[in-house]
Write a protein that holds these residues in place. Structure first.
Motif, mmCIF file in Angstrom:
data_model
loop_
_atom_site.group_PDB
_atom_site.id
_atom_site.type_symbol
_atom_site.label_atom_id
_atom_site.label_comp_id
_atom_site.label_asym_id
_atom_site.label_seq_id
_atom_site.Cartn_x
_atom_site.Cartn_y
_atom_site.Cartn_z
ATOM 1 N N ILE A 176 0.843 -1.205 0.000
ATOM 2 C CA ILE A 176 0.000 0.000 0.000
ATOM 3 C C ILE A 176 0.873 1.247 0.000
ATOM 4 N N GLU A 177 1.920 1.260 0.839
ATOM 5 C CA GLU A 177 2.808 2.418 0.889
ATOM 6 C C GLU A 177 3.558 2.585 -0.429
ATOM 7 N N LEU A 178 4.005 1.456 -1.021
ATOM 8 C CA LEU A 178 4.692 1.529 -2.306
ATOM 9 C C LEU A 178 3.755 2.064 -3.388
ATOM 10 N N GLY A 179 2.523 1.573 -3.395
ATOM 11 C CA GLY A 179 1.560 2.049 -4.387
ATOM 12 C C GLY A 179 1.288 3.539 -4.259
ATOM 13 N N ARG A 180 1.199 4.025 -3.034
ATOM 14 C CA ARG A 180 0.982 5.461 -2.842
ATOM 15 C C ARG A 180 2.150 6.270 -3.383
ATOM 16 N N ARG A 181 3.390 5.792 -3.122
ATOM 17 C CA ARG A 181 4.548 6.530 -3.608
ATOM 18 C C ARG A 181 4.541 6.583 -5.142
ATOM 19 N N LEU A 182 4.267 5.452 -5.776
ATOM 20 C CA LEU A 182 4.275 5.412 -7.239
ATOM 21 C C LEU A 182 3.151 6.278 -7.820
ATOM 22 N N LEU A 183 1.975 6.253 -7.192
ATOM 23 C CA LEU A 183 0.884 7.099 -7.678
ATOM 24 C C LEU A 183 1.238 8.581 -7.556
ATOM 25 N N THR A 184 1.991 8.930 -6.516
ATOM 26 C CA THR A 184 2.435 10.319 -6.373
ATOM 27 C C THR A 184 3.341 10.714 -7.533
ATOM 28 N N LEU A 185 4.275 9.833 -7.893
ATOM 29 C CA LEU A 185 5.171 10.126 -9.013
ATOM 30 C C LEU A 185 4.392 10.228 -10.328
ATOM 31 N N ILE A 186 3.423 9.341 -10.498
ATOM 32 C CA ILE A 186 2.621 9.369 -11.736
ATOM 33 C C ILE A 186 1.804 10.653 -11.812
ATOM 34 N N ARG A 187 1.226 11.067 -10.679
ATOM 35 C CA ARG A 187 0.441 12.308 -10.694
ATOM 36 C C ARG A 187 1.312 13.506 -11.067
ATOM 37 N N ASP A 188 2.543 13.536 -10.569
ATOM 38 C CA ASP A 188 3.451 14.630 -10.920
ATOM 39 C C ASP A 188 3.703 14.662 -12.424
ATOM 40 N N ASP A 189 3.884 13.477 -13.024
ATOM 41 C CA ASP A 189 4.120 13.424 -14.469
ATOM 42 C C ASP A 189 2.873 13.824 -15.252
ATOM 43 N N LEU A 190 1.693 13.478 -14.746
ATOM 44 C CA LEU A 190 0.460 13.868 -15.425
ATOM 45 C C LEU A 190 0.281 15.387 -15.401
ATOM 46 N N VAL A 191 0.683 16.008 -14.299
ATOM 47 C CA VAL A 191 0.598 17.463 -14.217
ATOM 48 C C VAL A 191 1.564 18.110 -15.203
ATOM 49 N N ALA A 192 2.790 17.538 -15.298
ATOM 50 C CA ALA A 192 3.813 18.118 -16.174
ATOM 51 C C ALA A 192 3.505 17.892 -17.649
ATOM 52 N N HIS A 193 2.704 16.866 -17.969
ATOM 53 C CA HIS A 193 2.415 16.544 -19.371
ATOM 54 C C HIS A 193 0.904 16.408 -19.535
ATOM 55 N N PRO A 194 0.218 17.468 -19.832
ATOM 56 C CA PRO A 194 -1.257 17.439 -19.898
ATOM 57 C C PRO A 194 -1.809 16.486 -20.947
ATOM 58 N N ASP A 195 -1.015 16.138 -21.983
ATOM 59 C CA ASP A 195 -1.518 15.227 -23.010
ATOM 60 C C ASP A 195 -1.179 13.770 -22.717
ATOM 61 N N LEU A 196 -0.692 13.496 -21.522
ATOM 62 C CA LEU A 196 -0.321 12.120 -21.147
ATOM 63 C C LEU A 196 -1.520 11.405 -20.532
ATOM 64 N N ARG A 197 -1.756 10.183 -20.972
ATOM 65 C CA ARG A 197 -2.720 9.272 -20.353
ATOM 66 C C ARG A 197 -1.975 8.002 -19.967
ATOM 67 N N VAL A 198 -2.325 7.418 -18.830
ATOM 68 C CA VAL A 198 -1.541 6.295 -18.315
ATOM 69 C C VAL A 198 -2.447 5.133 -17.934
ATOM 70 N N SER A 199 -1.836 3.947 -17.938
ATOM 71 C CA SER A 199 -2.434 2.744 -17.354
ATOM 72 C C SER A 199 -1.616 2.384 -16.120
ATOM 73 N N VAL A 200 -2.303 2.104 -15.019
ATOM 74 C CA VAL A 200 -1.633 1.825 -13.751
ATOM 75 C C VAL A 200 -2.139 0.491 -13.218
ATOM 76 N N ASN A 201 -1.212 -0.419 -12.963
ATOM 77 C CA ASN A 201 -1.587 -1.715 -12.387
ATOM 78 C C ASN A 201 -1.699 -1.559 -10.875
ATOM 79 N N ILE A 202 -2.904 -1.788 -10.354
ATOM 80 C CA ILE A 202 -3.182 -1.575 -8.940
ATOM 81 C C ILE A 202 -3.137 -2.909 -8.205
ATOM 82 N N SER A 203 -2.445 -2.918 -7.077
ATOM 83 C CA SER A 203 -2.390 -4.121 -6.239
ATOM 84 C C SER A 203 -3.754 -4.367 -5.606
ATOM 85 N N PRO A 204 -4.140 -5.640 -5.452
ATOM 86 C CA PRO A 204 -5.420 -5.919 -4.778
ATOM 87 C C PRO A 204 -5.445 -5.386 -3.354
#
Length: 745
Positions: free
Chosen positions: A553-581
């Motif tokens: 859960i903690e690892l997933g939160r850290r990675l989602l934080t990094l992904i959100r930063d990249d989404l902010v920096a690149h408005p035309d970016l769309r991503v697929s994220v594999n979520i842990s159960p």
């Protein structure tokens, strides 16, 4: 009856000579013994009955006092354990909040809003604790919150004397010892189990003001309420359990000691008299028994003996049941633990650990009744392998363990393993279903003297998991390599914890997902870890360790934080994220994610949540509910690695996915196999029939791309299109500029 008839015959003879003095005297002398005989017999009978009653009374009184004494001792032990558990819970909760870098940082800058939101609010909510007090360090005096305060900051919840004494005691606790104290104390007329600890940084990497060393301490309390006392009293069958200032003579009491070691109150309860209560209930019966004849007394004694025998037999059956598995009749984990607790020498014993592969699928597909029959059938087959020096137990749902003891241990263990493989290879017929089962088998032989049984079990367990990992059909022996792998996993876990506590080691790489015409659609976000100790660590390795260590859960939160930063920096970016159960089933996962995205101005339609097939078969309904919440919130969803698990069309309809990602195993080499091409086409047609878009994974060549285009695949992903890359490289190549040449139609 016979005695009375004799006396009447004797009287009849002696009445005619009654006028003769001598005769009269002789008659009297002859009759005196007869007159006293009934009394003598009555006395003997009475004496026998009295002796029986006295013996019974003594036995009952002794038993009553013994039961009463044991009950009193047991109640004291139970309440002392309850007291220790309550104090330990308060202390451990306090330690969780004081050994927290974020809390230390907040105190260092006097951010008391943060302190309330993350610490004080625990008292306001009142679930874990109901009292929170901070004192010392940056806190002037003291501040605190209670569940009755409505979130209002309050001072003086604990007396200054108590706080001063707590501060002195905590000063004696060594730094970096992760230590604290616990005690009982009063606040506003209520008694609390209190835990106290100093605020200390866990890692030295956080930035603190110069000279900042004292951050004060925290006291957290669990209120002793009437409901809590009532629940405890019901659990331990106690009467009138309450908190008092002094204990009455007829009560039992446990002192609740304050910070100075002196009692601040007592837990008092009525002394239990189970024996006396039972005797009181038996008094009417005993009165009847005392009034009965000797025969009834003897009969009563026989009944008592018979009842005692029934009680002993019930106790014996209960003892056997406590050590026996109800479903299979085999020894259970408790019996197994007793067995392995016995010491042994090198070569004196071995342990064979079995785990039935795919057992959960049997329960899910044909029902738990079938699963129970499978376990019972396996137990019967394995039981037939028993021999002198062989002990078999069922220690959990689908796990069985053999303990082999005695001489020639390796040869006998090898023979047992061969027999197990032979027995389990035979088909099972369960409720009209014919099935073949496979077990993951690991074993370990004791190689040193005085090796604790638990360690030997752990070795066999590790070997079993290695067999499961390899999908091995033969037993795997514990080796130093397996042991080293366990040690390596521990080191990786420690390194991962360090990486989560710092910045820079964890990152995200992006692999493009495009249309077959070269149009960029989205990129799959992939976790990466560059460790200063281990170098580049494979995601399959550190993610598995994170799941085992509870860090997902903690690892997933850290990675989602990094992904959100990249989404902010690149408005035309769309991503697929594999979520842990583990992340998916967190109750606040979706609301928290939406909140974070909203703050950064990111639309949920830019994120596609991917789940693997293995998640679906674990808890179908729970996963379906959470997927429904994601789709309602605006996220799209995808099923990843389709074809490698056990999902069905029914699963796909129930889950309502948007996208189906076909695993690379079905794409690679498909051009050379008409059969595989037909399977791939059927998958794509099925997905389209369910209204799903299809992503073909593992596109490594231009031929793969052309074939997927011909088969009607919507999107493609693979190294032919681009390897996982840094966000800057993705932005330069895909988020602006022309379509790469190899994708041009």
């Amino acid at each position: 009856m016979r005695m009375n008839s004799g006396r009447r015959a004797e009287d009849t003879v002696q009445i005619p000579s009654a006028a003769d003095r001598t005769g009269t005297r002789r008659s009297l002398r002859l009759r005196l013994p007869n007159d006293h005989l009934p009394g003598g017999i009555a006395a003997v009978m009475a004496g026998t009955i009295i002796l029986f009653v006295l013996t019974l009374a003594f036995a009952l009184l002794w038993t009553t006092r013994t039961l009463d004494s044991q009950a009193a001792d047991q109640s004291m032990v139970q309440m002392r354990n309850e007291q220790d558990d309550m104090l330990a819970r308060a202390r451990m909760i306090t330690l969780d909040y004081t050994k927290w870098d974020a809390a230390v940082s907040a105190l260092a800058v006097r951010d008391f809003d943060w302190i309330y939101d993350n610490i004080g609010s625990t008292a306001t909510i009142g679930r874990a604790v109901q009292l929170v007090v901070l004192s010392g360090g940056p806190v002037r005096g003291d501040i605190g919150w209670t569940d009755a305060g409505g979130g209002r900051e309050t001072t003086g919840l604990l007396s200054q004397g108590i706080l001063d004494a707590v501060g002195r005691r905590l000063a004696d606790v060594p730094d970096d010892s992760y230590g604290g104290i616990d005690f009982f104390g009063w606040s506003d007329g209520s008694l609390y189990a209190l835990g106290a600890s100093r605020f200390e940084p866990v890692d030295n990497v956080i930035s603190l003001p110069d000279g900042a060393t004292d951050f004060g301490f925290l006291v957290m309390g669990i209120r002793l309420t009437d409901d809590m006392l009532d629940d405890t009293a019901r659990s331990f069958l106690l009467k009138d359990l309450r908190i008092v200032r002094s204990v009455a003579p007829w009560q039992m009491g446990l002192p609740l000691r304050g910070q100075d070691g002196e009692p601040v109150a007592y837990l008092a309860w009525d002394r239990p008299f189970p024996g006396g209560d039972a005797l009181h209930q038996l008094m009417p019966v005993l009165g009847v028994v005392m009034a009965l004849t000797v025969c009834l007394a003897v009969l009563g004694l026989l009944l008592v003996r018979r009842s005692a025998q029934h009680l002993l037999e019930a106790k014996r059956r209960a003892s056997v049941a406590a050590l026996t598995d109800a479903l299979t009749g085999l020894p259970n984990r408790a019996a197994f633990n007793e067995m392995i607790a016995r010491p042994s020498c090198a070569g004196g014993r071995s342990i064979v650990f079995l785990d039935i592969n795919g057992f959960k699928r049997i329960n899910d597909s044909i029902g738990h009744a079938a699963g129970d029959q499978v376990i019972a059938c396996i137990a019967r087959r394995l039981s037939r392998l028993g021999a002198p020096g062989t002990f078999l137990a069922r220690i959990s749902g689908d796990e069985f363990v053999f303990v082999v003891t005695g001489p020639d241990i390796e040869h006998r263990t090898s023979r047992l393993l061969s027999a197990i493989e032979s027995r389990l290879s035979e088909p099972f017929s369960i409720l009209g279903h014919r099935m073949l089962l496979q077990a993951a088998v690991g074993y370990a032989v004791q190689e040193v003297d005085d090796l604790p049984g638990d360690d030997l079990v752990r070795h066999a367990d590790l070997a079993m998991y290695e067999a499961k990992r390899q999908n091995s059909r033969v037993a795997v022996a514990f080796s130093s390599m397996i042991g080293q792998a366990s040690i390596d996993a521990t080191r990786i876990e420690q390194g991962l914890r360090s990486a989560l506590a710092t910045r820079g080691e964890l990152s995200v790489a992006y692999q493009p997902i495009t249309g077959t015409d070269g149009r960029f659609v989205r990129a799959e976000a992939l976790a990466r870890w560059s460790s200063p100790e281990f170098g580049i660590v494979s995601p399959s390795r550190f993610i598995a360790v994170a799941e085992q260590a509870g860090l997902m859960i903690e690892l997933g939160r850290r990675l989602l934080t990094l992904i959100r930063d990249d989404l902010v920096a690149h408005p035309d970016l769309r991503v697929s994220v594999n979520i842990s159960p583990l992340q998916l089933v967190v109750p606040d996962f979706v609301p928290d994610l939406l909140h974070d995205l909203s703050i950064r101005g990111i639309g949920p339609d830019r994120i596609q949540v991917e789940l693997t097939e293995s998640v679906l078969v674990k808890d179908t309904q729970l996963v379906a509910d959470h997927l429904r919440k994601l789709r309602t919130a605006g996220f799209s969803t995808a099923l990843d690695d389709f074809g490698t698990g056990y999902s069905s069309v029914g699963y796909l309809e129930q889950m309502s996915f948007d996208t189906l990602k076909i695993d690379r195993a079905f794409v690679q080499g498909v051009r050379d196999s008409g059969r595989r091409r037909a399977v791939l086409r059927a998958m794509i047609d099925m997905a389209h029939g369910l209204g799903l878009s299809v992503v073909g994974e593992g596109v490594e060549t231009d031929e793969d791309l052309v074939l997927l285009r011909e088969l009607g695949c919507d999107l493609v992903q693979g190294y032919h299109l681009g390897p996982p890359m840094h966000i800057d490289a993705l932005g330069a190549r895909w988020l602006s500029g022309p379509v790469p040449a190899q994708l041009a139609v």
